[in-house]
Write a protein that holds these residues in place. Structure first.
Motif, PDB file in Angstrom:
ATOM      1  N   VAL A   1       0.860  -1.185   0.000  1.00  0.00           N
ATOM      2  CA  VAL A   1       0.000   0.000   0.000  1.00  0.00           C
ATOM      3  C   VAL A   1       0.901   1.243   0.000  1.00  0.00           C
ATOM      4  O   VAL A   1       1.817   1.361   0.816  1.00  0.00           O
ATOM      5  N   PRO A   2       0.698   2.160  -0.957  1.00  0.00           N
ATOM      6  CA  PRO A   2       1.553   3.357  -1.001  1.00  0.00           C
ATOM      7  C   PRO A   2       1.402   4.182   0.269  1.00  0.00           C
ATOM      8  O   PRO A   2       0.334   4.238   0.884  1.00  0.00           O
ATOM      9  N   GLU A   3       2.522   4.769   0.689  1.00  0.00           N
ATOM     10  CA  GLU A   3       2.465   5.647   1.849  1.00  0.00           C
ATOM     11  C   GLU A   3       1.593   6.859   1.541  1.00  0.00           C
ATOM     12  O   GLU A   3       1.626   7.401   0.447  1.00  0.00           O
ATOM     13  N   GLU A   4       0.826   7.256   2.538  1.00  0.00           N
ATOM     14  CA  GLU A   4      -0.059   8.407   2.340  1.00  0.00           C
ATOM     15  C   GLU A   4       0.779   9.677   2.337  1.00  0.00           C
ATOM     16  O   GLU A   4       1.588   9.935   3.243  1.00  0.00           O
ATOM     17  N   ARG A   5       0.591  10.485   1.315  1.00  0.00           N
ATOM     18  CA  ARG A   5       1.348  11.725   1.212  1.00  0.00           C
ATOM     19  C   ARG A   5       0.648  12.831   2.038  1.00  0.00           C
ATOM     20  O   ARG A   5      -0.566  12.893   2.090  1.00  0.00           O
ATOM     21  N   PRO A   6       1.450  13.679   2.645  1.00  0.00           N
ATOM     22  CA  PRO A   6       0.833  14.793   3.376  1.00  0.00           C
ATOM     23  C   PRO A   6       0.092  15.728   2.434  1.00  0.00           C
ATOM     24  O   PRO A   6       0.497  15.923   1.288  1.00  0.00           O
ATOM     25  N   ARG A   7      -1.002  16.233   2.883  1.00  0.00           N
ATOM     26  CA  ARG A   7      -1.779  17.147   2.074  1.00  0.00           C
ATOM     27  C   ARG A   7      -1.077  18.494   1.935  1.00  0.00           C
ATOM     28  O   ARG A   7      -0.366  18.938   2.835  1.00  0.00           O
TER      29      ARG A   7
END
Length: 320
Positions: A312-318
């Motif tokens: 699962v790709p790491e969630e990028r900061p908004r």
């Protein structure tokens, strides 16, 4: 009504013959032998069609079939077969040591004359001669079975629709002439599932399921759908071509066969046993793609099996 599927299906690999015969790049004898040996290591293939014994000026890619048969490493119980169009080709095939002969005759008079330069009745006479050549008493070798592939069984690029009763009469004549079995071939991908189901049911009543094979091309994208229709009608023997390569050089618009690894992947997902190592097929298809120097149409070699999982790709900061 749920789809009816058998517990096990038998796969015939035709890539080294039907696949390579239309390739613009002619592989060396050593590369053909390497391909067949790799396929032999992929498990319980019922047969590998390792070459053809036809005029080399018409199909130059198969000119070295005798040398190929002498060099391959045979792995029983796999049977190594050779395609022939007449008794002269059968003599060469027997000399090369084939385990089985595949004789081709079309259900379309026009296509048969285009393909083997004979009428259908003349081809049946050739079949009788070939069966006699391969019969017991050909000392010191044992009898060699002769299977008959009925091309254009689902339609002809010249004549259009081919009546089912004509295909069935030809199958009956082939069996009466001594054929061990018949293969219904969709030479240019004209078949569709309802047509396939009906013809397979009728042919199975005539020949019996063990003596009936199916050979589909994916020319119009219906290859695996036709496999499913044939399965539902009782078929248990299917031809496939590694990487989805193939096509008849004498059929306009012909493209690749049903891809072996894609078909095996589908069957395994449905719980149908084949005895074949799917990962080995995929590795062989990728190796062949490099050898031929072009992308091959197989899908599983691109996407991987349905069991493949990705991190699962790491969630990028908004941004805000």
């Amino acid at each position: 009504m749920p789809l009816r599927v058998p517990a096990r299906v038998h796969i015939v690999e035709v890539g080294p013959r039907d696949g390579l015969q239309i390739e613009p790049r002619t592989l060396s004898t050593a590369d053909k032998v390497a391909l067949i040996d790799r396929l032999s290591g992929c498990g319980a293939l019922e047969k590998i069609e390792a070459g053809s014994f036809v005029r080399p000026d018409l199909v130059p890619q198969m000119a070295d079939s005798q040398e190929v048969f002498r060099a391959i490493r045979r792995r029983p119980p796999i049977r190594y077969t050779g395609l022939v169009g007449n008794s002269r080709g059968a003599e060469r095939a027997l000399e090369a040591g084939v385990d089985e002969i595949d004789f081709s005759v079309a259900a379309s008079e026009t296509f048969n004359r285009r393909n083997v330069r004979k009428g259908i009745d003349e081809s049946l006479e050739e079949l009788r001669r070939i069966v006699a050549l391969a019969a017991p008493g050909r000392a010191p070798a044992p009898a060699v079975p002769v299977w008959v592939t009925i091309s254009t069984a689902f339609g002809c690029p010249y004549e259009g629709e081919v009546p089912a009763d004509r295909v069935l009469r030809l199958a009956e004549a082939a069996l009466e002439a001594g054929a061990a079995g018949v293969v219904l071939a969709d030479t240019t991908g004209m078949a569709y599932p309802t047509q396939v189901g009906e013809l397979v049911r009728q042919a199975a009543r005539l020949a019996g399921t063990p003596r009936l094979g199916l050979h589909f091309h994916n020319t119009r994208g219906a290859g695996l759908a036709n496999v499913l229709a044939a399965l539902d009608a009782g078929a248990v023997r299917f031809d496939g071509s590694i990487g989805g390569i193939g096509g008849c050089p004498f059929a306009p618009g012909a493209t690749g066969n049903v891809c072996t690894e894609d078909m095996v992947h589908m069957l395994h997902a449905m719980g149908v046993e084949t005895g074949i190592d799917l990962s080995c097929l995929v590795e062989t298809a990728r190796w062949l793609e490099g050898l031929l120097g072009r992308p091959l149409p197989g899908q599983v070699m691109r996407a991987g099996p349905r069991s493949r999982r990705y991190p699962v790709p790491e969630e990028r900061p908004r941004a805000c």
